[in-house]
Design a protein around this motif. Structure first.
Motif, PDB file in Angstrom:
ATOM      1  N   ILE A 173      68.705  45.258  35.358  1.00  0.00           N
ATOM      2  CA  ILE A 173      67.889  45.726  34.245  1.00  0.00           C
ATOM      3  C   ILE A 173      68.696  45.572  32.965  1.00  0.00           C
ATOM      4  CG2 ILE A 173      66.735  47.718  33.209  1.00  0.00           C
ATOM      5  CD1 ILE A 173      66.376  48.836  36.037  1.00  0.00           C
ATOM      6  N   GLY A 174      68.129  44.864  31.985  1.00  0.00           N
ATOM      7  CA  GLY A 174      68.783  44.697  30.695  1.00  0.00           C
ATOM      8  C   GLY A 174      68.143  45.586  29.651  1.00  0.00           C
ATOM      9  N   ILE A 175      68.929  46.469  29.046  1.00  0.00           N
ATOM     10  CA  ILE A 175      68.410  47.373  28.019  1.00  0.00           C
ATOM     11  C   ILE A 175      69.496  47.607  26.981  1.00  0.00           C
ATOM     12  CG2 ILE A 175      69.041  49.401  29.401  1.00  0.00           C
ATOM     13  CD1 ILE A 175      66.601  50.794  28.120  1.00  0.00           C
ATOM     14  N   LYS A 176      69.099  47.745  25.752  1.00  0.00           N
ATOM     15  CA  LYS A 176      70.080  47.945  24.687  1.00  0.00           C
ATOM     16  C   LYS A 176      70.850  49.247  24.899  1.00  0.00           C
ATOM     17  CE  LYS A 176      67.831  45.220  21.095  1.00  0.00           C
ATOM     18  NZ  LYS A 176      67.286  45.224  19.708  1.00  0.00           N
ATOM     19  N   GLY A 177      72.159  49.164  24.734  1.00  0.00           N
ATOM     20  CA  GLY A 177      73.009  50.319  24.963  1.00  0.00           C
ATOM     21  C   GLY A 177      72.719  51.485  24.034  1.00  0.00           C
ATOM     22  N   LYS A 178      72.074  51.213  22.895  1.00  0.00           N
ATOM     23  CA  LYS A 178      71.778  52.300  21.952  1.00  0.00           C
ATOM     24  C   LYS A 178      70.760  53.290  22.524  1.00  0.00           C
ATOM     25  CE  LYS A 178      68.019  50.111  19.333  1.00  0.00           C
ATOM     26  NZ  LYS A 178      67.538  49.722  17.981  1.00  0.00           N
ATOM     27  N   HIS A 179      69.979  52.845  23.519  1.00  0.00           N
ATOM     28  CA  HIS A 179      68.998  53.741  24.142  1.00  0.00           C
ATOM     29  C   HIS A 179      69.693  54.547  25.239  1.00  0.00           C
ATOM     30  CE1 HIS A 179      65.919  51.796  21.840  1.00  0.00           C
ATOM     31  NE2 HIS A 179      66.036  50.649  22.462  1.00  0.00           N
ATOM     32  N   LYS A 180      70.551  55.446  24.832  1.00  0.00           N
ATOM     33  CA  LYS A 180      71.436  56.150  25.778  1.00  0.00           C
ATOM     34  C   LYS A 180      70.652  56.986  26.794  1.00  0.00           C
ATOM     35  CE  LYS A 180      75.214  56.376  22.415  1.00  0.00           C
ATOM     36  NZ  LYS A 180      75.873  55.195  22.995  1.00  0.00           N
ATOM     37  N   GLU A 181      69.588  57.647  26.334  1.00  0.00           N
ATOM     38  CA  GLU A 181      68.812  58.473  27.253  1.00  0.00           C
ATOM     39  C   GLU A 181      68.139  57.615  28.322  1.00  0.00           C
ATOM     40  OE1 GLU A 181      65.081  61.691  27.317  1.00  0.00           O
ATOM     41  OE2 GLU A 181      65.636  60.688  25.441  1.00  0.00           O
ATOM     42  N   VAL A 182      67.633  56.462  27.912  1.00  0.00           N
ATOM     43  CA  VAL A 182      66.976  55.567  28.868  1.00  0.00           C
ATOM     44  C   VAL A 182      67.984  55.048  29.888  1.00  0.00           C
ATOM     45  CG1 VAL A 182      65.541  53.523  29.150  1.00  0.00           C
ATOM     46  CG2 VAL A 182      65.351  54.882  27.058  1.00  0.00           C
ATOM     47  N   VAL A 183      69.130  54.602  29.395  1.00  0.00           N
ATOM     48  CA  VAL A 183      70.174  54.077  30.287  1.00  0.00           C
ATOM     49  C   VAL A 183      70.596  55.147  31.283  1.00  0.00           C
ATOM     50  CG1 VAL A 183      72.550  53.245  30.393  1.00  0.00           C
ATOM     51  CG2 VAL A 183      71.004  52.377  28.623  1.00  0.00           C
ATOM     52  N   SER A 184      70.825  56.360  30.793  1.00  0.00           N
ATOM     53  CA  SER A 184      71.251  57.460  31.660  1.00  0.00           C
ATOM     54  C   SER A 184      70.188  57.792  32.695  1.00  0.00           C
ATOM     55  CB  SER A 184      71.566  58.693  30.804  1.00  0.00           C
ATOM     56  OG  SER A 184      71.852  59.804  31.608  1.00  0.00           O
ATOM     57  N   THR A 185      68.929  57.847  32.256  1.00  0.00           N
ATOM     58  CA  THR A 185      67.831  58.170  33.174  1.00  0.00           C
ATOM     59  C   THR A 185      67.700  57.118  34.267  1.00  0.00           C
ATOM     60  OG1 THR A 185      66.599  59.341  31.459  1.00  0.00           O
ATOM     61  CG2 THR A 185      65.335  58.530  33.336  1.00  0.00           C
ATOM     62  N   LEU A 186      67.734  55.858  33.890  1.00  0.00           N
ATOM     63  CA  LEU A 186      67.586  54.788  34.880  1.00  0.00           C
ATOM     64  C   LEU A 186      68.718  54.816  35.905  1.00  0.00           C
ATOM     65  CD1 LEU A 186      66.419  51.791  32.648  1.00  0.00           C
ATOM     66  CD2 LEU A 186      65.037  53.114  34.245  1.00  0.00           C
ATOM     67  N   ARG A 187      69.938  54.989  35.438  1.00  0.00           N
ATOM     68  CA  ARG A 187      71.071  55.009  36.368  1.00  0.00           C
ATOM     69  C   ARG A 187      70.995  56.198  37.319  1.00  0.00           C
ATOM     70  NH1 ARG A 187      75.628  52.973  31.973  1.00  0.00           N
ATOM     71  NH2 ARG A 187      75.375  50.739  32.419  1.00  0.00           N
ATOM     72  N   GLU A 188      70.577  57.341  36.787  1.00  0.00           N
ATOM     73  CA  GLU A 188      70.435  58.534  37.623  1.00  0.00           C
ATOM     74  C   GLU A 188      69.379  58.329  38.696  1.00  0.00           C
ATOM     75  OE1 GLU A 188      68.536  62.959  37.141  1.00  0.00           O
ATOM     76  OE2 GLU A 188      69.610  62.123  35.424  1.00  0.00           O
ATOM     77  N   ARG A 189      68.234  57.752  38.310  1.00  0.00           N
ATOM     78  CA  ARG A 189      67.147  57.573  39.266  1.00  0.00           C
ATOM     79  C   ARG A 189      67.446  56.448  40.268  1.00  0.00           C
ATOM     80  NH1 ARG A 189      65.652  61.525  40.531  1.00  0.00           N
ATOM     81  NH2 ARG A 189      63.978  60.473  41.682  1.00  0.00           N
ATOM     82  N   ILE A 190      68.153  55.429  39.838  1.00  0.00           N
ATOM     83  CA  ILE A 190      68.557  54.360  40.766  1.00  0.00           C
ATOM     84  C   ILE A 190      69.428  54.954  41.871  1.00  0.00           C
ATOM     85  CG2 ILE A 190      70.019  52.312  41.007  1.00  0.00           C
ATOM     86  CD1 ILE A 190      68.996  51.472  38.205  1.00  0.00           C
ATOM     87  N   SER A 191      70.331  55.835  41.478  1.00  0.00           N
ATOM     88  CA  SER A 191      71.202  56.504  42.456  1.00  0.00           C
ATOM     89  C   SER A 191      70.385  57.414  43.365  1.00  0.00           C
ATOM     90  CB  SER A 191      72.278  57.299  41.721  1.00  0.00           C
ATOM     91  OG  SER A 191      73.084  58.016  42.631  1.00  0.00           O
ATOM     92  N   ALA A 192      69.469  58.182  42.783  1.00  0.00           N
ATOM     93  CA  ALA A 192      68.657  59.113  43.567  1.00  0.00           C
ATOM     94  C   ALA A 192      67.762  58.375  44.558  1.00  0.00           C
ATOM     95  CB  ALA A 192      67.803  59.974  42.635  1.00  0.00           C
ATOM     96  N   LEU A 193      67.314  57.192  44.180  1.00  0.00           N
ATOM     97  CA  LEU A 193      66.457  56.394  45.064  1.00  0.00           C
ATOM     98  C   LEU A 193      67.261  55.567  46.065  1.00  0.00           C
ATOM     99  CD1 LEU A 193      63.909  55.159  42.345  1.00  0.00           C
ATOM    100  CD2 LEU A 193      63.423  56.771  44.192  1.00  0.00           C
TER     101      LEU A 193
END
Length: 442
Positions: free
Chosen positions: A76-96
C-alpha cells in the motif's frame, strides 16, 4: 463463483479516474499488487478518509485481489504526512494477521506521487517501459476505493455508489457518498452555493481535471471530486484557454528554457518525454514526425503547464495538438530502449505538494473536506452506459420496468472489454437510450 467473476459481475472499474475494468486487470498474473492511496491531486480527500473509515474492508479486498493475481507481496502506497491513516492501516494489517503479505510504504508529499508509473517506481524500484503498463514489470495497481469495491463484490454487492469530494472556494467543503447517476448539480449545491453564474467547476483534481462546460451531467463511477472556483481564478482562466489561443501564445513566447522537460515526471523516470521539443516543433513547424512521436509518452499530469514553465506557457497543449495530428495519420510511437533507469537528477527535482498548491492559488482552500452523512435523494438518476474504458454496456431493461438498487441494468457486450452497470436506486425506468438508463425513484 470465483472472485474474478464476482468483480466482473459487480461492474468494478478503476475508481481513481481512469475507469479501466478491474476484472480485466485482475486476470493477469503479477509479482506485486500495489494500492494507490497517494491521492496526490490537491484538495481531494476521498481515499485518505476511506482508509480511516473502512480499513479492514480495504485491506481484505486488496489482499484478496493480490492472491487472485498470485502476487508474492501486496504493498500500500500512501503519503507519509497522513500519519493517522498510516498508523491505522498498519495496526489493522497486524490485527488481521496479514503482516507477512500486506505492507504499508510511505510516499513523499510530492506531485504526482499517484501517477501509476511513478507509484510503481516508488514502491518497487522498477521503471515501467515507455508507452507501457505496470504488468510489464510484474505489477498490478488498484486504487483504495477500488479495493473497497473488491471487498464488497466478494459479498455479492455491485458498485452503485460513489464517494466524491466537493472543494474549492465554497462555504461547505465535504466528502459524500452518492448514488451513481445522481445529477452533478445536486452534488454541487451541497457546497452551499445555489447560483453558479459566477463559478466554474473542475471535474476531478485541479491539475488533471477538465473545466466542465455544463453542469447538466451525472455522477459516474469514475468521478472523484468537483473543485468549484470563481471564474476569474487563475486556474480557471488557464484551463479555459482554447487550443488556437495556446498555439499563438506558445509561438510568441517560448524561449526553449526546457524547464518543462527538466521537471517532467516521465522524463525523470528515464523516458524520452521532452515537452520543450514539442514546443519547438509547434513554433518552427518542424516536419520530422519521428521526433514528434514522443508526444505519446505524456501522462497528462499538467505539471509542465501549471508549474514548470516560468513564462506561463502551454507545453501540454502543444503536446496534445501534435499527438492528435499524429493519431490522424495513424502514426504511433515505438520504444527503442529495452531497459530504463531514473535520471540522476530525479531526487532533486521532485515537486513538493505545498509548493504546487501555492503556485495554483489554492492555499486558502487546502482544508479538510470531512466525510458527511447526507441523504441526497435525487428524484431520478441517469446511469451512463459508457463510464469506463471499453465498449458501452448493453441495457437489459426497458422503459416501464421496475428495478431494485443493485439490479443489473446493463451487461458487457459479447467478446468485448467493458463493465456492467447496475441500478443505484429502486424505481421505474423512464428512459433507456442515448447513452443512459434513467430511473425515477419510487
Amino acid at each position: 463463483m470465483s472472485l474474478l467473476d464476482l468483480v466482473k459481475d459487480a461492474g468494478i472499474i478503476g475508481a481513481g479516474g481512469a475507469g479501466f475494468p478491474t476484472h480485466a486487470k485482475l486476470a493477469s498474473k503479477a509479482e506485486y499488487i500495489l494500492m494507490n492511496g497517494a491521492e496526490c491531486e490537491p484538495l481531494l480527500r476521498v481515499d485518505q478518509q476511506l482508509m480511516i473509515l473502512f480499513p479492514d474492508e480495504i485491506i481484505k479486498g486488496f489482499a484478496e485481489a493480490g492472491r487472485l493475481v498470485e502476487a508474492k507481496k501486496a504493498i500500500i502506497g500512501i503519503k507519509g504526512k497522513h500519519k493517522e491513516v498510516v498508523s491505522t492501516l498498519r495496526e489493522r494489517i497486524s490485527a488481521l494477521q496479514l503482516g507477512d503479505y500486506v505492507e504499508v510504504k510511505e510516499l513523499a508529499d510530492m506531485y504526482p506521487a499517484g501517477d501509476e508509473q511513478v507509484l510503481v517506481y516508488e514502491l518497487t524500484g522498477r521503471v515501467v517501459p515507455e508507452a507501457g503498463i505496470p504488468i510489464q514489470v510484474g505489477c498490478v495497481v488498484v486504487n483504495s476505493e477500488t479495493a473497497l469495491n473488491i471487498y464488497n463484490a466478494s459479498l455479492g454487492k455491485a458498485v452503485t455508489e460513489k464517494y466524491i469530494t466537493v472543494a474549492g472556494d465554497i462555504p461547505n467543503r465535504l466528502t459524500i457518498k452518492v448514488p451513481v447517476g445522481t445529477p452533478v448539480i445536486d452534488v454541487l449545491k451541497l457546497s452551499g452555493i445555489e447560483n453558479f453564474d459566477d463559478y466554474t467547476v473542475i471535474d476531478g483534481g485541479p491539475m488533471m481535471g477538465p473545466v466542465m462546460s455544463s453542469l447538466d451531467g451525472y455522477v459516474t463511477k469514475k468521478n472523484k471530486g468537483f473543485v468549484i472556483l470563481k471564474k476569474q481564478h487563475y486556474l480557471i482562466r488557464k484551463k479555459s484557454m482554447k487550443m488556437d489561443q495556446t498555439k499563438r501564445i506558445n509561438r510568441a513566447s517560448c524561449e526553449q528554457c526546457r524547464m518543462c522537460t527538466d521537471l517532467c515526471p516521465r522524463y525523470l523516470l528515464g523516458h524520452n518525454m521532452q515537452p520543450h521539443k514539442m514546443m519547438r516543433t509547434l513554433n518552427y513547424t518542424l516536419a520530422d514526425t519521428e521526433e514528434q512521436k514522443i508526444s505519446y509518452l505524456c501522462c497528462q499530469c499538467n505539471l509542465c503547464e501549471l508549474f514548470s514553465c516560468p513564462a506561463g506557457l502551454y507545453p501540454k497543449a502543444a503536446n496534445q495538438y501534435i499527438k492528435q495530428k499524429l493519431m490522424e495519420q495513424n502514426l504511433r510511437y515505438q520504444p527503442v530502449q529495452k531497459e530504463y533507469s531514473p535520471r540522476k537528477s530525479r531526487e532533486h527535482r521532485l515537486l513538493p505538494s505545498k509548493r504546487l498548491v501555492a503556485r495554483l492559488g489554492l492555499r486558502d482552500f487546502d482544508k479538510p473536506a470531512p466525510m458527511t452523512e447526507i441523504g441526497l435523494n435525487s428524484e431520478q438518476v441517469s446511469i451512463a452506459t459508457s463510464q469506463h474504458v471499453g465498449a458501452p454496456a448493453v441495457p437489459v431493461v426497458s422503459v416501464g420496468d421496475h428495478v431494485q438498487a443493485g439490479q443489473l441494468i446493463g451487461k458487457i457486450p459479447e467478446n468485448s472489454l467493458g463493465a456492467a452497470i447496475h441500478a443505484s436506486i429502486a424505481g421505474t425506468v423512464v428512459e433507456c437510450g442515448n447513452g443512459f438508463v434513467t430511473i425515477r425513484r419510487d
